[in-house]
Design a protein around this motif. Structure first.
Motif, PDB file in Angstrom:
ATOM      1  N   ARG A  29       0.845  -1.210   0.000  1.00  0.00           N
ATOM      2  CA  ARG A  29       0.000   0.000   0.000  1.00  0.00           C
ATOM      3  C   ARG A  29       0.868   1.243   0.000  1.00  0.00           C
ATOM      4  NH1 ARG A  29      -2.997  -3.055   3.284  1.00  0.00           N
ATOM      5  NH2 ARG A  29      -2.111  -2.225   5.211  1.00  0.00           N
ATOM      6  N   ALA A  30       1.854   1.209   0.923  1.00  0.00           N
ATOM      7  CA  ALA A  30       2.704   2.399   1.042  1.00  0.00           C
ATOM      8  C   ALA A  30       3.479   2.621  -0.250  1.00  0.00           C
ATOM      9  CB  ALA A  30       3.648   2.233   2.218  1.00  0.00           C
ATOM     10  N   GLY A  31       3.922   1.493  -0.848  1.00  0.00           N
ATOM     11  CA  GLY A  31       4.698   1.592  -2.076  1.00  0.00           C
ATOM     12  C   GLY A  31       3.859   2.160  -3.208  1.00  0.00           C
ATOM     13  N   ASN A  32       2.638   1.670  -3.312  1.00  0.00           N
ATOM     14  CA  ASN A  32       1.771   2.149  -4.395  1.00  0.00           C
ATOM     15  C   ASN A  32       1.449   3.624  -4.223  1.00  0.00           C
ATOM     16  OD1 ASN A  32       1.586  -0.036  -6.059  1.00  0.00           O
ATOM     17  ND2 ASN A  32       0.022  -1.023  -4.803  1.00  0.00           N
ATOM     18  N   SER A  33       1.242   4.009  -2.956  1.00  0.00           N
ATOM     19  CA  SER A  33       0.904   5.427  -2.791  1.00  0.00           C
ATOM     20  C   SER A  33       2.119   6.294  -3.075  1.00  0.00           C
ATOM     21  CB  SER A  33       0.317   5.671  -1.399  1.00  0.00           C
ATOM     22  OG  SER A  33       1.335   5.921  -0.486  1.00  0.00           O
ATOM     23  N   ALA A  34       3.303   5.793  -2.687  1.00  0.00           N
ATOM     24  CA  ALA A  34       4.504   6.570  -2.968  1.00  0.00           C
ATOM     25  C   ALA A  34       4.717   6.673  -4.468  1.00  0.00           C
ATOM     26  CB  ALA A  34       5.704   5.908  -2.301  1.00  0.00           C
TER      27      ALA A  34
END
Lengths: 901, 511
Positions: free
Chosen positions: A233-238
């Protein structure tokens, strides 16, 4: 523009009078009512309250009526106001009605509403006869994609990705290495992670999305699904917001923190195992930092800490770095060059590396400092080849190895003795290690030196005693740099004598002293005298047994000599003490005050002690100016060839021994002998023997010996041979010797030789041999003695009156006096006067009358009788004859003959 | 109406997957395959290869299903519209009826759903309704019985399953408690555990009760496994390692002897749980032994004992070394005990640890010393394991070196003679360890012809308060008059002194 007037309201108007009347009536009725009902109310308070309520209400009514009456004065305005209010109310009602109507309208129109037309489906239905794709609103399961399709899609994606990545400008440098396959781009960051990124769009600037993530360190286990999901999730948002660089920093931070956690786990494991108790650690998760303190010590709690900070120090440079602070000061990277956190994440090897560097640092610091402290003797300390150890030579035999235990950080000194162990303890308690360690080691060396000397001294029979000297005393006697003092003594010594060994702090060789101490009131000691002993030494022979044995002899001698030296000092005799521990001490005295010119002025005194006791002999050695051939004996020893004389004084250790007196005595004795010898030589006599007791010389044919005064025999004695004619006057000669010395005696002996020889002869012929007489007497009984008295009575007795005056007594006949007169004026001024002395002395002459001449019995005195033998030169003097020493015998014989007639 | 197909099932559509865009396919791939992670080109190729065989039939069916519908669209549409209209009409009429009926009770709300046509023609509230009393329903006992039977059957089934579950549970419990009982019968200490996270039966397999103060107290939990057997779980992981001693010589170049024994049962118990407990206990013992030795080694750093690279290395001097390591248990343990030096060494170490445990236990039993305000000794000092052994080894080496050098001296000095006696008096109390527990002391008597004799006491080399050679010199042949007393730390010093003393008592004739 003037609008229409406000409609006037007329309804509900009441006359004021009526209103007032009604109010009054009402008030009255209420009051009356109350008054009627009150009696039925039981409580008094309730009654009052009921009445009050009525009155209050009535008052309110009347207040209102009052207001109305006031308003009646301005009835015009009030009327207008009422109109306005009424109109406004009407207006508000209109709006409310409208509102209600609109709501109702809306509700009523509900039935007229029609659905949104699904145009898309309608079109599909119209064109194809049935709705197609979207009709089910994804509610229905779709048919699975064919693997071929997916494969094709993946290949398409590969192309798209490579195009997109080639065009992309915001790829972070760490992501430059990537691989495109399987419809995704795989970015690899060495020793950190691998991430798969895909695209979901065929536009060239479409967003990437996160596919997979793998850690490239540790055991490479799958991440737990929760973590993975969160990361995705964090990666996709970044990715969506800031692209690949944001992804990189996110993942890198994650990977590094993960790595830190693994490292911390290692540390935790380590601190349970071999490293237990030596590590202190803390993990600051919010700062991504592990603080690891090593060499934690319980003893040196004040010592600055040595820590390793492992963590991420910069947002821009994402990597694990190590900051090393060595005892409170940070070590620059250029010095330590620690590579950690990348390929290697083994904390144990990192600690090994760091502690090794730290150890080397300490060793080299101590080495430098120690060399500086040691100065000249810096070869005492050497570095071992790998720089982990420092070999330090403490004494000739002992050396220690200084190092630091890499596990605990404890200082270690090898070759443990109790002294070294205590040094090790104090080293471990030091606050700042390298700075102070050198001085501790240096001190250790001094102490070891002292201890070695003590050990060896004890091994040779010395005893070490604890003596406290005050600091002032130390300074005055040994200088400022001496701290370590060893007091040694021998059991047989007087209790206040010590040999002191001082070890100077400047690293020079130990000094030896001999000291006489005195206990003061308190326990401290004070030095009465302190003398340096010069020892020929180097470090190796500093305290060998040879030296210590010699030291016993030397110091014992020196102790016994001490009162003697004191005496010399008191007597102001100049002297010098020649000191050397390898030899017995020698005192050189300037003896000019003691002896006259015969000897060289310097006199050496060599003491000699018997082993194990304090008895001491003193050997005195001097040199005569002239070479004398004096025979040696046990008390004096003359070297004929060199003129060196040696004499021995005994009992030097007994109290009351006075060297000066003794020496004076002995030297005088020698002087006497020497003077006698000189005299004898002067007189041209032949010296037979000479010793400290006796001098024997030849006088003509006879031998004469003289006893020299000494302790045993305080008088000078003359010994003549038993046959010597001078025996008769021996006592007189002795007297002369005592009073005037040898010279007159010798002169007398020489001069009177002729006389006494003749006298002896005469006695033999006339008076018989006294020995024979003795023999006869001893053989006779008392009666015989009486009968033979007459017969035994000698016909001549020789009565010496002094050495120069002899009377020959011819019993019943006459007396002959022989007198020796010396005229010093003439060359041969020696004359003998032989004269007859009357048997009875004439009465003393009356005053004024000439003395009466005594008649002489012999006729020889006036020369009337010519001698029948040659008597030599003789002068006749009426009452006697004067003659010379040569012929006095002949004269006497002739006179004797005359008397015999 | 029968020729129009109206169904809620999704109609088979001829979706042309080839025409889908990437942005459409990718989400579908993710949805189908759960994740993009496992979709690789290779796996797809494999899948395609596997699918080739089946695909033929599917394709045929697809062909059949996908026959195009030939009926005219307008016709269908009109019919549909008619039907819809009729349905709409019916429903409008029904609505009007219901509204009219309600309007007699609630005129306002009913009027909203009335059609305007109805409103205009029929006054609101003109239709009334009243309750018609329901006819008495005949009591059907069959229905009730049916329901009851069904419920009873359900209850019975539930009870059955419960009972069977209980039975299996009971069986499991039985095996569990039988296992526990068999463990308890072997003398293991079991206790209740009531922690927040674990509840059950604890076991003390460690040596805490035997006097050990090791950080791992050796506590485990006996859990019931799924099959009901007893599962032993130590609280802390114990590594299956053992202490290995290697004796080396020539500066560690030559390995003389390696120990291969470690604490284990000669006959492991057949019960696997018990075997696991024993094994863990032995492993714990070995672990404690190693770490106690390592802790003790720190005290001995100045005696050339180093802890490095996970091993304790003891330098015995003259190139001899002892390396103590903690290594993995070999796959195939040796079964015979070879009395090699290293094996005996490691055995002594183990005995010493056991003895240290016993001493600590005794100490714990005695009343504690009064509390001191500050300082005080270390509450947990290292146990004497390495020290007694080292003291004796080093002492023996020292004495033999002394003997050698004195012998050499006695060959050159004729008056010199010597005799060494080592104090071997063993205390019967600690007979199992023999003289290990007593500090080694040797006495050396040296005679210098008739002039003197010396007594040299050689104590344990590990003590620090005393010299290594305590020398007292006496006069003559008796030991009455002391001429000197001193202490040396090195053999060289003693040698030098003896040489000097011998020289002195008997000066060489050549000089």
């Amino acid at each position: 523009m003037k609008g229409s007037d406000i409609p006037h309201v007329e309804a509900n108007y009441v006359d004021l009078g009526r209103a007032v009347g009604t109010v009054c009536d009402n008030a009255h009725r209420e009051l009356a009512n109350v008054l009627e009902t009150l009696p039925s109310t039981p409580a008094d308070v309730a009654k009052k309250q009921a009445l009050l309520e009525v009155l209050v209400r009535a008052r309110q009514e009347f207040v209102r009526t009052y207001v109305l009456t006031k308003w009646a004065k301005v009835s015009e305005d009030v009327t207008k106001c009422i109109d306005v209010v009424a109109w406004l109310h009407g207006q508000r009602n209109c709006f409310d009605n409208l509102n209600h109507m609109l709501v109702g309208l809306g509700r009523d129109l509900g039935a007229a509403k029609s659905r949104n037309p699904d145009l898309q489906t309608a079109v599909q239905v119209l064109t194809r006869g049935a709705p197609t794709t979207f009709g089910d609103h994804d509610m229905a399961p779709k048919k699975k994609l064919k693997p071929q399709t997916i494969l094709r899609t993946l290949r398409d994606l590969n192309v798209l990705l490579s195009v997109q990545l080639a065009q992309s400008t915001d790829i972070p440098p760490q992501f430059k290495r990537y691989k495109i396959a399987n419809g995704r781009a795989t970015f690899t960051v060495a020793n950190a992670f691998e991430v798969d990124v895909g695209i979901a769009d065929d536009t060239l600037d479409g967003p990437f999305f996160f596919i997979d993530f793998r850690l490239l360190f540790g055991d490479r286990k799958e991440l737990p699904p929760q973590t993975r999901g969160m990361l995705e999730r964090a990666g996709n948002s970044a990715l969506a917001q800031r692209g690949l660089s944001a992804l990189y920093s996110l993942l890198m931070k994650f990977a590094l923190n993960y790595k830190l956690a693994l490292i911390y786990k290692q540390i935790m494991e380590m601190s349970k195992g071999l490293w237990s108790g030596t590590l202190r650690h803390r993990f600051y998760q919010e700062r991504s930092l592990i603080a690891l303190e090593y060499w934690v010590s319980q003893h040196a709690t004040h010592r600055p800490k040595s820590t390793l900070e492992i963590g991420i120090f910069s947002e821009s440079d994402l990597r694990i770095a190590v900051r090393w602070s060595r005892q409170g000061e940070e070590v620059p990277y250029s010095e330590h060059q620690i590579q950690f956190g990348g390929e290697s994440t083994d904390v144990a090897s990192l600690l090994e590396y760091v502690t090794t560097l730290h150890l080397k640092h300490i060793i080299s610091c101590v080495y430098t400092k120690l060399r500086a402290l040691l100065g000249d003797s810096s070869d005492m300390v050497s570095l071992c080849s790998d720089g982990h150890k420092l070999r330090f030579r403490l004494t000739s035999l002992r050396s220690t190895v200084f190092t630091v235990d890499r596990l605990t950080g404890k200082t270690v000194l090898e070759n443990a003795t109790s002294l070294i162990l205590s040094a090790e303890r104090s080293l471990n308690e030091l606050v700042s290690r390298p700075d102070q360690a050198a001085s501790v080691l240096f001190k250790l060396r001094l102490l070891s030196l002292e201890n070695d000397i003590r050990t060896r001294a004890c091994a040779t029979g010395w005893t070490a005693q604890n003596v406290t000297l005050s600091t002032d005393e130390m300074k005055t006697h040994f200088g400022f740099t001496t701290r370590y003092v060893l007091f040694l003594r021998q059991p047989q010594w007087p209790s206040n004598w010590f040999v002191v060994v001082t070890v100077p702090e400047d690293g020079s060789l130990p000094l030896w002293w001999i000291a006489k101490l005195r206990v003061r009131k308190d326990t401290a000691w004070t030095a009465e005298c302190m003398d340096r002993i010069h020892v020929n030494q180097d470090l190796d022979s500093l305290y060998d047994y040879e030296l210590l044995t010699q030291m016993v002899t030397f110091a014992s001698h020196r102790i016994v000599l001490h009162p003697i030296l004191d005496e010399l000092r008191a007597a102001k005799t100049p002297f010098r003490l020649l000191r050397s521990a390898q030899h017995t001490p020698v005192v050189a005295i300037d003896n000019s005050a003691l002896v006259t010119s015969w000897s060289h002025s310097s006199l050496l005194i060599l003491p000699e002690m018997s082993a194990g006791s304090m008895d001491m002999k003193l050997h005195v050695q001097g040199r005569a100016k002239t070479v004398m051939n004096l025979p040696s004996n046990d008390s004096i020893d003359f070297d004929a060839s060199t003129g060196i004389y040696k004499l021995t004084l005994e009992g030097a250790n007994t109290p009351g021994f006075s060297l000066v007196n003794k020496l004076k005595e002995r030297l005088q004795q020698i002087e006497q002998i020497v003077s006698y010898i000189e005299l004898i030589k002067d007189l041209g006599l032949e010296l037979v023997t000479a010793s400290m007791q006796q001098i024997k010389f030849k006088l003509g044919d006879a031998q004469v010996s003289v006893d020299i005064p000494s302790e045993l025999n305080p008088n000078i004695t003359l010994h003549l041979s038993p046959t010597d004619p001078h025996n008769i006057i021996h006592s007189y000669l002795q007297e002369t010797l005592n009073s005037s010395g040898l010279r007159p005696v010798v002169w007398l002996l020489q001069t009177t030789r002729n006389l006494y020889t003749t006298l002896q002869k005469l006695q033999k012929t006339r008076g018989g041999d006294p020995e024979q007489l003795e023999k006869i007497i001893s053989n006779l009984s008392i009666s015989d003695l009486e009968t033979r008295q007459k017969q035994l009575q000698p016909r001549l007795s020789i009565v010496p009156r002094s050495a120069a005056f002899v009377r020959l007594v011819y019993p019943g006949k006459m007396n002959i006096d022989v007198t020796l007169v010396r005229h010093s004026a003439t060359l041969d001024g020696v004359k003998f006067f032989i004269k007859e002395s009357p048997l009875e002395l004439p009465p003393p002459p009356q005053p004024g009358q000439p003395p009466v001449a005594v008649p002489r019995k012999l006729q020889v005195w006036n020369g009337s009788v010519t001698p029948d033998v040659d008597v030599g030169k003789a002068v006749y003097l009426n009452d006697g004859i004067a003659c010379e020493g040569d012929n006095v015998g002949k004269v006497l014989e002739w006179v004797d003959k005359q008397i015999g007639k | 109406m029968s020729d129009i197909k109206v169904t809620l099932a999704v109609e088979d559509r001829a979706e042309n997957q080839d025409t889908l865009s990437i942005s459409e396919i990718v989400p579908r791939i993710v949805a189908e395959r759960k994740s993009f992670v496992d979709v690789t080109e290779e796996s797809l190729l494999e899948e395609i290869a596997n699918c080739v065989a089946d695909s033929a039939d599917d394709n045929v069916k697809d062909e059949v299903d996908e026959k195009p519908d030939e009926s005219p669209f307008d016709q269908h549409r009109l019919k549909l519209l008619e039907n819809v209209k009729a349905a709409y009409n019916e429903s409008a009429l029904a609505l009007d009826f219901v509204s009219l009926l309600i309007s007699s009770v609630r005129p306002t709300s009913a009027s909203t759903s009335m059609s305007p046509h109805l409103k205009t023609h029929i006054p609101v509230g003109s239709l009334g309704a009243d309750r018609v009393p329901a006819p008495q329903v005949a009591n059907e006992p069959g229905v009730g019985i049916g329901w009851k039977i069904e419920s009873l059957t359900n209850a019975r089934d539930r009870l059955k399953t419960c009972a069977s579950r209980l039975r299996t549970e009971a069986a499991k419990e039985k095996t569990y408690w039988a296992g526990v009982a068999s463990i308890a019968a072997t003398g293991e200490v079991l206790f209740k555990v009531r922690n927040s996270d674990t509840r059950g039966l604890g076991i003390k397999y460690g040596f805490g009760d035997a006097g050990s103060k090791y950080r791992d107290p050796g506590i485990g939990v006996l859990k019931r496994s799924a099959t009901g057997t007893v599962d032993f779980e130590p609280k802390e992981e114990v590594q299956k390692k053992f202490v290995r001693v290697t004796i080396k010589s020539e500066e560690g170049e030559v390995t003389k002897s390696v120990s291969n024994v470690y604490t284990r049962d000669s006959k492991p118990p057949t019960d696997p749980t018990l075997a696991a407990i024993h094994e863990t206990r032995h492993a714990l013992f070995e672990e404690e032994l190693f770490f106690e030795i390592a802790r003790e080694a720190r005290l001995l750093t100045s005696r050339k004992v180093t802890v490095a690279d996970g091993a304790v290395t003891v330098d015995l001097g003259e190139g001899d070394m002892v390396v103590i390591e903690w290594v993995e248990v070999p796959e195939e343990p040796t079964t015979t005990f070879a009395p090699s030096l290293a094996n005996l060494f490691v055995l002594a170490l183990r005995l010493l640890l056991a003895n240290a445990h016993r001493q600590q236990l005794e100490k714990m039993r005695t009343p504690p010393a009064p509390l001191q305000s500050k300082g005080g000794p270390n509450p947990n000092p290292p146990l004497p394991i390495l020290r007694p052994l080292l003291a004796h080894i080093l002492h023996k080496r020292l004495v033999s070196r002394a003997r050698r050098s004195l012998y050499l001296l006695s060959t050159t000095h004729s008056g010199l003679s010597f005799e060494i006696t080592t104090n071997n008096s063993t205390d019967k109390e600690s007979s199992s360890l023999g003289r290990l527990m007593a500090a080694p002391v040797s006495n050396l008597k040296i005679k210098f012809s008739d002039k003197g004799n010396a007594k040299v006491v050689i104590p344990s080399p590990l003590q620090s308060h005393q010299s290594m050679f305590d020398v007292t010199m006496f006069k003559g042949t008796s030991q009455e008059t002391v001429t000197s007393h001193t202490g040396f730390h090195e053999l060289v010093e003693l040698e030098e002194w003896v040489r000097w003393a011998a020289d002195r008592s008997e000066p060489k004739k050549s000089n």
